[in-house]
Design a protein around this motif. Structure first.
Motif, PDB file in Angstrom:
ATOM      1  N   ALA A 122     -11.416   9.933  12.503  1.00 15.11           N
ATOM      2  CA  ALA A 122     -11.410  10.474  11.140  1.00 15.11           C
ATOM      3  C   ALA A 122     -11.332  12.000  11.156  1.00 15.11           C
ATOM      4  O   ALA A 122     -10.628  12.611  10.348  1.00 15.11           O
ATOM      5  CB  ALA A 122     -12.664  10.010  10.396  1.00 15.11           C
ATOM      6  N   ASP A 154     -11.473   1.804   5.139  1.00 14.73           N
ATOM      7  CA  ASP A 154     -10.624   0.973   4.268  1.00 14.73           C
ATOM      8  C   ASP A 154      -9.344   0.568   5.014  1.00 14.73           C
ATOM      9  O   ASP A 154      -8.907  -0.579   4.943  1.00 14.73           O
ATOM     10  CB  ASP A 154     -10.265   1.738   2.988  1.00 14.73           C
ATOM     11  N   ALA A 155      -8.761   1.543   5.728  1.00 14.19           N
ATOM     12  CA  ALA A 155      -7.545   1.246   6.499  1.00 14.19           C
ATOM     13  C   ALA A 155      -7.851   0.308   7.654  1.00 14.19           C
ATOM     14  O   ALA A 155      -7.060  -0.591   7.973  1.00 14.19           O
ATOM     15  CB  ALA A 155      -6.929   2.545   7.015  1.00 14.19           C
ATOM     16  N   TYR A 179       0.598   6.770   2.662  1.00 12.67           N
ATOM     17  CA  TYR A 179      -0.539   7.450   3.298  1.00 12.67           C
ATOM     18  C   TYR A 179      -1.432   6.433   4.023  1.00 12.67           C
ATOM     19  O   TYR A 179      -1.809   6.624   5.186  1.00 12.67           O
ATOM     20  CB  TYR A 179      -1.328   8.200   2.228  1.00 12.67           C
ATOM     21  N   THR A 180      -1.748   5.343   3.342  1.00 14.73           N
ATOM     22  CA  THR A 180      -2.587   4.287   3.934  1.00 14.73           C
ATOM     23  C   THR A 180      -1.868   3.622   5.099  1.00 14.73           C
ATOM     24  O   THR A 180      -2.473   3.330   6.135  1.00 14.73           O
ATOM     25  CB  THR A 180      -2.952   3.235   2.868  1.00 14.73           C
ATOM     26  N   GLU A 227       0.851  -1.195   0.000  1.00 14.55           N
ATOM     27  CA  GLU A 227       0.000   0.000   0.000  1.00 14.55           C
ATOM     28  C   GLU A 227       0.887   1.246   0.000  1.00 14.55           C
ATOM     29  O   GLU A 227       2.085   1.180   0.281  1.00 14.55           O
ATOM     30  CB  GLU A 227      -0.903   0.023   1.246  1.00 14.55           C
ATOM     31  N   ILE A 285      -9.632  13.088   7.573  1.00  9.33           N
ATOM     32  CA  ILE A 285      -9.883  12.204   6.425  1.00  9.33           C
ATOM     33  C   ILE A 285     -11.354  11.816   6.460  1.00  9.33           C
ATOM     34  O   ILE A 285     -12.024  11.928   7.492  1.00  9.33           O
ATOM     35  CB  ILE A 285      -9.008  10.934   6.450  1.00  9.33           C
ATOM     36  N   ASN A 286     -11.886  11.341   5.329  1.00 14.43           N
ATOM     37  CA  ASN A 286     -13.294  10.940   5.317  1.00 14.43           C
ATOM     38  C   ASN A 286     -13.452   9.535   5.903  1.00 14.43           C
ATOM     39  O   ASN A 286     -12.486   8.766   6.011  1.00 14.43           O
ATOM     40  CB  ASN A 286     -13.879  11.018   3.893  1.00 14.43           C
ATOM     41  N   ASP A 292     -14.887   6.817   4.789  1.00 17.31           N
ATOM     42  CA  ASP A 292     -14.623   5.685   3.884  1.00 17.31           C
ATOM     43  C   ASP A 292     -13.128   5.357   3.852  1.00 17.31           C
ATOM     44  O   ASP A 292     -12.741   4.182   3.860  1.00 17.31           O
ATOM     45  CB  ASP A 292     -15.127   5.999   2.472  1.00 17.31           C
ATOM     46  N   THR A 293     -12.308   6.402   3.790  1.00 18.07           N
ATOM     47  CA  THR A 293     -10.850   6.179   3.764  1.00 18.07           C
ATOM     48  C   THR A 293     -10.389   5.492   5.049  1.00 18.07           C
ATOM     49  O   THR A 293      -9.565   4.569   5.021  1.00 18.07           O
ATOM     50  CB  THR A 293     -10.107   7.526   3.605  1.00 18.07           C
TER      51      THR A 293
END
Length: 455
Positions: free
Chosen positions: A145, A157-158, A119-120, A116, A150-151, A153-154
């Motif tokens: 968040a 995902d992490a 950032y992730t 990845e 960050i939003n 969804d991001t």
């Protein structure tokens, strides 16, 4: 109404400050006593404290380390290199070979192996730092968040990436999610098992499979099968990993050594520093020029002398108590816990002509090192039940052991009730009530008969 003077004789026991200090020192653990001596040393200039034993141990450690380096000069690390190593030595050669890995270190290693972007990975690392002691993410996702700007969804995902890490269940928000993550990885996640986790965990913990079967419209045996699968899961993902806190090892107050057929007591002198009176202040007493200084020195010398005597008295009392315990519990030291006899504070107190409170203080937070390991003195004191068959007291340990044996051998389709266990114990001469059976069963962490039943 009349005023008059009367003479009356009465006896009173008034504890002086010195007596109170003596009692206080007796019940202190070795660690607490060390702290107390250190404080006294800071306040009393007369008192001399020598840490000779500790210095010798430090020197010994250095020598052993130098000897250890010799092992590392060889390419062969087989056990023959350590054939002369004594397991009782203070430093093990294996301490230099490996170290404990914490949960966070283990998770960071998995982050570094991810395919990845940085950032992730940074978000994953933030999640790892936010995990609690159980391995759960107990903080609000929205708050995290927002803090990271960050939003949602991001972040999710992490979080899914972290939840795919080992150990299974890591990064879950709660127990239900933790169990589901593990079930998904083990490939036995279906609608029924999900419903049990979501709605019937309380029934599952109490083995109320009839309720689960009725709610899911399945058989009781099927409900039990689902329950067995869920009970194999780990509710605390962090279990088994180093938490960052070093284990506190207990330093025994005495060593019990067996020579031939006799046990000997060796008090652990290394725990306490050597105390003495500073000779410089004796000159002040001899000169007698300054009355104020002389009085001050006399007071501090008396205080130091009483502390030294109290510590010696403490050691003597503990020695006598341990000596009597060895005499009464000889079979325990010879053969193990199964031969532990009932023994009370009153029994020791009467045999040593001391008060029960003195014995209680003498064994409080005190440990002995034996061939059975390091033992807390207090654990050797157990109550007993008179056996009509044996004609002597039976220790609670043996009663619990017999209870455990009966429950292990029972028919799981028809588990033994507390009343039946009570009757079977009575047949073996262990006369205890049904309520006591329930109490001992709880202490053994054994469920009631209704919760032990198998279908």
């Amino acid at each position: 109404m009349d005023f008059s003077l009367n003479l009356a004789q009465e006896q009173k026991l008034i504890m002086t400050q010195q007596m109170q200090l003596s009692v206080k020192l007796l019940q202190m653990s070795s660690y607490d006593l060390q702290e107390y001596i250190e404080n006294e040393f800071q306040e009393n200039p007369i008192l001399e404290v020598e840490y000779e034993n500790k210095k010798q141990e430090e020197q010994k450690d250095i020598i052993e380390y130098k000897e250890l380096v010799k092992y590392l000069e060889f390419d062969n690390y087989s056990s023959q290199n350590y054939k002369n190593y004594n397991e009782h030595d203070e430093i093990s050669p294996f301490n230099f070979i490996s170290s404990e890995k914490s949960l966070k270190e283990y998770l960071y290693e998995q982050v570094s192996e991810l395919n990845e972007d940085d950032y992730t990975k940074a978000i994953c690392e933030y999640i790892i730092e936010s995990l609690d002691s159980k391995g759960y993410l107990s903080l609000s996702i929205e708050d995290i968040a927002k803090e990271l700007k960050i939003n949602i969804d991001t972040f999710n995902d992490a979080l899914k990436i972290v939840q795919n890490f080992e150990p299974d269940g890591i990064g879950a928000r709660n127990l239900k999610e933790c169990l589901k993550i593990q079930m998904r990885k083990k490939h036995f996640l279906d609608d029924n098992i999900c419903k049990i986790v979501d709605e019937h965990l309380q029934d599952l913990s109490e083995n109320k499979y009839q309720n689960i079967a009725k709610a899911l419209n399945i058989t009781v045996k099927e409900a039990q099968t689902y329950g067995d699968k869920i009970k194999t899961l780990e509710p605390k993902p962090s279990r088994g990993f180093f938490t960052g806190e070093e284990v506190k090892y207990v330093s025994p107050d005495a060593y019990i050594r067996k020579v031939d057929d006799k046990y000997y007591i060796e008090m652990n002198e290394s725990l306490m520093p050597r105390l003495s009176i500073n000779s410089l202040y004796k000159d002040i007493l001899n000169q007698e020029k300054d009355d104020v200084a002389t009085e001050f020195v006399k007071e501090k010398i008396n205080s130091a002398m009483f502390l030294i005597k109290s510590i010696e008295q403490r050691k003597s009392t503990i020695y006598k108590v341990i000596e009597k315990i060895i005499e009464l519990q000889y079979d325990f030291f010879e053969f193990g816990k199964e031969y532990l006899k009932p023994m009370t504070l009153k029994q020791i107190a009467e045999s040593l002509n001391m008060h029960e409170s003195t014995i209680s203080r003498a064994i409080k937070d005190k440990y002995i090192y034996t061939n059975k390991g390091t033992i807390k003195l207090k654990s050797l004191f157990t109550t007993g039940v008179y056996s009509l068959k044996e004609g002597e007291d039976i220790s609670v340990f043996n009663i619990k052991k017999e209870m455990k044996r009966l429950i292990e051998k029972e028919d799981k389709n028809k588990p033994l009730s507390d009343q039946v266990i009570c009757e079977k114990l009575s047949e073996n001469g262990m006369n205890i009530s049904r309520r006591t059976v329930a109490k001992y069963r709880d202490e053994l962490q054994i469920k009631s008969s209704s919760k032990r039943k198998r279908f």
